[in-house]
Design a protein around this motif. Structure first.
Motif, PDB file in Angstrom:
ATOM      1  N   THR A  62      21.414 -28.464 -11.774  1.00 19.85           N
ATOM      2  CA  THR A  62      20.843 -27.126 -11.614  1.00 19.85           C
ATOM      3  C   THR A  62      19.973 -26.796 -12.823  1.00 19.85           C
ATOM      4  O   THR A  62      20.455 -26.803 -13.965  1.00 19.85           O
ATOM      5  CB  THR A  62      21.961 -26.070 -11.500  1.00 19.85           C
ATOM      6  OG1 THR A  62      22.809 -26.414 -10.401  1.00 19.85           O
ATOM      7  CG2 THR A  62      21.371 -24.682 -11.274  1.00 19.85           C
TER       8      THR A  62
ATOM      9  N   THR B 227      27.206 -39.310  -7.804  1.00 16.96           N
ATOM     10  CA  THR B 227      26.146 -38.489  -7.218  1.00 16.96           C
ATOM     11  C   THR B 227      26.549 -37.029  -7.365  1.00 16.96           C
ATOM     12  O   THR B 227      27.655 -36.643  -6.993  1.00 16.96           O
ATOM     13  CB  THR B 227      25.954 -38.828  -5.736  1.00 16.96           C
ATOM     14  OG1 THR B 227      25.668 -40.222  -5.618  1.00 16.96           O
ATOM     15  CG2 THR B 227      24.789 -38.038  -5.151  1.00 16.96           C
ATOM     16  N   GLY B 228      25.657 -36.239  -7.922  1.00 17.33           N
ATOM     17  CA  GLY B 228      25.989 -34.840  -8.143  1.00 17.33           C
ATOM     18  C   GLY B 228      24.786 -33.943  -7.986  1.00 17.33           C
ATOM     19  O   GLY B 228      23.738 -34.353  -7.477  1.00 17.33           O
ATOM     20  N   THR B 229      24.970 -32.717  -8.433  1.00 15.39           N
ATOM     21  CA  THR B 229      23.902 -31.719  -8.351  1.00 15.39           C
ATOM     22  C   THR B 229      23.504 -31.290  -9.750  1.00 15.39           C
ATOM     23  O   THR B 229      24.361 -30.954 -10.573  1.00 15.39           O
ATOM     24  CB  THR B 229      24.378 -30.485  -7.564  1.00 15.39           C
ATOM     25  OG1 THR B 229      24.776 -30.911  -6.257  1.00 15.39           O
ATOM     26  CG2 THR B 229      23.261 -29.454  -7.441  1.00 15.39           C
TER      27      THR B 229
ATOM     28  N   THR C  97      16.834 -38.167 -11.104  1.00 13.05           N
ATOM     29  CA  THR C  97      16.956 -37.012 -10.210  1.00 13.05           C
ATOM     30  C   THR C  97      16.005 -37.179  -9.035  1.00 13.05           C
ATOM     31  O   THR C  97      14.952 -37.801  -9.147  1.00 13.05           O
ATOM     32  CB  THR C  97      16.625 -35.689 -10.935  1.00 13.05           C
ATOM     33  OG1 THR C  97      15.286 -35.744 -11.442  1.00 13.05           O
ATOM     34  CG2 THR C  97      17.590 -35.429 -12.069  1.00 13.05           C
TER      35      THR C  97
ATOM     36  N   GLU D 259      17.778 -26.533  -7.638  1.00 11.28           N
ATOM     37  CA  GLU D 259      18.767 -27.613  -7.685  1.00 11.28           C
ATOM     38  C   GLU D 259      18.139 -28.912  -7.205  1.00 11.28           C
ATOM     39  O   GLU D 259      17.191 -28.898  -6.404  1.00 11.28           O
ATOM     40  CB  GLU D 259      19.981 -27.270  -6.817  1.00 11.28           C
ATOM     41  CG  GLU D 259      20.785 -26.091  -7.348  1.00 11.28           C
ATOM     42  CD  GLU D 259      22.033 -25.850  -6.524  1.00 11.28           C
ATOM     43  OE1 GLU D 259      22.146 -26.450  -5.431  1.00 11.28           O
ATOM     44  OE2 GLU D 259      22.896 -25.083  -6.975  1.00 11.28           O
ATOM     45  N   THR D 260      18.686 -30.001  -7.688  1.00  7.06           N
ATOM     46  CA  THR D 260      18.234 -31.314  -7.240  1.00  7.06           C
ATOM     47  C   THR D 260      19.416 -32.266  -7.278  1.00  7.06           C
ATOM     48  O   THR D 260      20.414 -32.001  -7.961  1.00  7.06           O
ATOM     49  CB  THR D 260      17.078 -31.829  -8.128  1.00  7.06           C
ATOM     50  OG1 THR D 260      16.584 -33.055  -7.603  1.00  7.06           O
ATOM     51  CG2 THR D 260      17.547 -32.069  -9.553  1.00  7.06           C
ATOM     52  N   GLN D 261      19.308 -33.328  -6.531  1.00  7.68           N
ATOM     53  CA  GLN D 261      20.363 -34.340  -6.571  1.00  7.68           C
ATOM     54  C   GLN D 261      20.159 -35.243  -7.797  1.00  7.68           C
ATOM     55  O   GLN D 261      19.020 -35.533  -8.184  1.00  7.68           O
ATOM     56  CB  GLN D 261      20.332 -35.202  -5.311  1.00  7.68           C
ATOM     57  CG  GLN D 261      20.689 -34.436  -4.039  1.00  7.68           C
ATOM     58  CD  GLN D 261      22.064 -33.811  -4.124  1.00  7.68           C
ATOM     59  OE1 GLN D 261      22.180 -32.591  -4.182  1.00  7.68           O
ATOM     60  NE2 GLN D 261      23.098 -34.605  -4.148  1.00  7.68           N
TER      61      GLN D 261
END
Lengths: 185, 216
Positions: free
Chosen positions: A50, A46-48, A96, A57-59
């Protein structure tokens, strides 16, 4: 010229006299791909993400899973020593939370895994549908990109400094090649 | 690097043996110890009956056209090309001890009617196979690639860019590619592209079209 090219192609396909033969590949129907792999590159990350042009930004969730079928190399008469370990497939899925990258999967076959469980691969590409992400306004600096038959791909790589994964999302067309997003985990 | 790119464009075709007269002796300019050298051709060197300097002069001139910005808008454009006076020599490209291409350093100057580009100077390499060489005898497409470092540009170019240059490394540059068929003796089209690495993804290289040009 053409004959020379054909002859060279035949020579390349056939190899040279004295060259070692390639190793054979044998299926392991009873082996379990997940149990063979012990590598931080494989798993759920799980990250970000951009979006560079809008700075939004979104996961992002990236899941890399080892799947079957499993096989391994065997030496043939005249072949060099063959790699130990196995071959598996990697199932890579991406999604995302902003919905601009809907659940997308791709399978890489024939990925080598050494006897310690390390996956002998440093990067993966996942094709992404450019339609939703361009329609979502992620590329305001290239307003005509959607009309240029673009292709999009997420490139995932082993991270440095202990991070299991990094990534970039790029969109390309015949006249444009642009990095739309970076991923950090 | 940009010059290497241009040179690669010049080397896209391979020609057969060439004959020489004048210049540095009867054995020709490729006769040194390196059969793949790039010798300077002395004034008066004739390759297969052609004076390379005179042949390259087809590239020097002033051409009017129309430029369309990718960000929107159209204007007039003037492309002026001339041989680089700082590097006035003509060079040959030898492969296997035989000259196959000739080239010279050129300077391209772009000016647009709307002030987006005001005499920006771009260095490049121009040339190709001479008509007297086996693969150069018939008209064939040619191309010129050139590059320019990023701003400050002389005009208000940044107002015409779609891309936010602040997001890119300072080593970003503009690439001008000119389609210059030898059978027309003049450029027919060109494109201007921004090339740069995003600061947040320095291992990547982006290429974004800035403008396209036609020269009727």
């Amino acid at each position: 010229m053409l004959k020379g090219g054909l002859a060279l192609a035949v020579l390349l396909l056939a190899g040279c006299p004295g060259d070692p033969l390639p190793c054979g590949v044998v299926d392991d129907p009873d082996a379990s791909a997940p149990s063979l792999v012990d590598d931080p590159f494989v798993g759920a990350h799980t990250g970000t993400l951009t979006w560079l042009e809008t700075t939004k930004e979104t996961q992002v969730l990236v899941t890399i899973a080892a799947t079957g079928p499993v096989s391994h190399f065997v030496e043939e008469p005249g072949s060099d020593p063959c790699p130990a370990g196995h071959q598996v497939s990697l199932d890579v899925s991406v999604q995302t939370s902003d919905g601009l990258i809907p659940l997308t999967s791709e399978v890489d076959t024939g990925v080598e895994v050494d006897p310690d469980g390390h996956v002998e691969i440093d990067s993966l590409n996942v094709g992404v549908d450019p339609g939703p992400l361009l329609a979502g306004g992620t590329a305001p600096e290239e307003p005509d990109l959607a009309s240029l038959s673009p292709q999009a791909a997420l490139m995932l790589a082993r991270g440095s400094g202990g991070a299991p994964l990094t990534g970039t999302l790029r969109v390309t067309s015949p006249v444009t090649s642009v990095t739309l997003a970076t991923l950090a985990f | 690097m940009p010059r290497a790119l241009a040179l690669l464009a010049l080397l896209a075709s391979v020609s057969g043996p060439a004959c020489f007269s004048g210049g540095p002796g009867a054995r020709g300019p490729c006769s040194g110890s390196n059969p793949n050298a790039e010798p300077t051709l002395e004034a008066g060197t004739i390759v297969d009956g052609v004076d390379p300097a005179a042949w390259l002069s087809q590239y020097w001139g002033t051409y009017q056209g129309t430029l369309t910005w990718a960000a929107g808008g159209e204007t007039t454009v003037t492309l002026t090309s001339s041989q680089d006076t700082a590097q006035p020599s003509v060079s040959g490209e030898c492969i296997g001890g035989e000259i196959t291409q000739v080239y010279a350093y050129g300077v391209l100057v772009l000016t647009t009617g709307d002030g987006g580009l005001l005499g920006d100077t771009i260095e490049t390499i121009v040339g190709g196979p001479l008509p007297g060489l086996p693969s150069g005898g018939s008209p064939r497409p040619s191309a010129i690639s050139a590059s320019a470092q990023p701003g400050p540009w002389s005009g208000n170019l940044e107002a015409h860019l779609t891309v936010d240059v602040a997001r890119y490394s300072t080593s970003s540059y503009l690439l001008l590619s000119v389609d210059w068929p030898l059978d027309t003796g003049r450029p027919v089209s060109a494109s201007l592209e921004f090339i740069g690495s995003p600061l947040q993804a320095p291992s990547q290289t982006d290429m974004i079209q800035v403008a396209s040009m036609t020269f009727p």
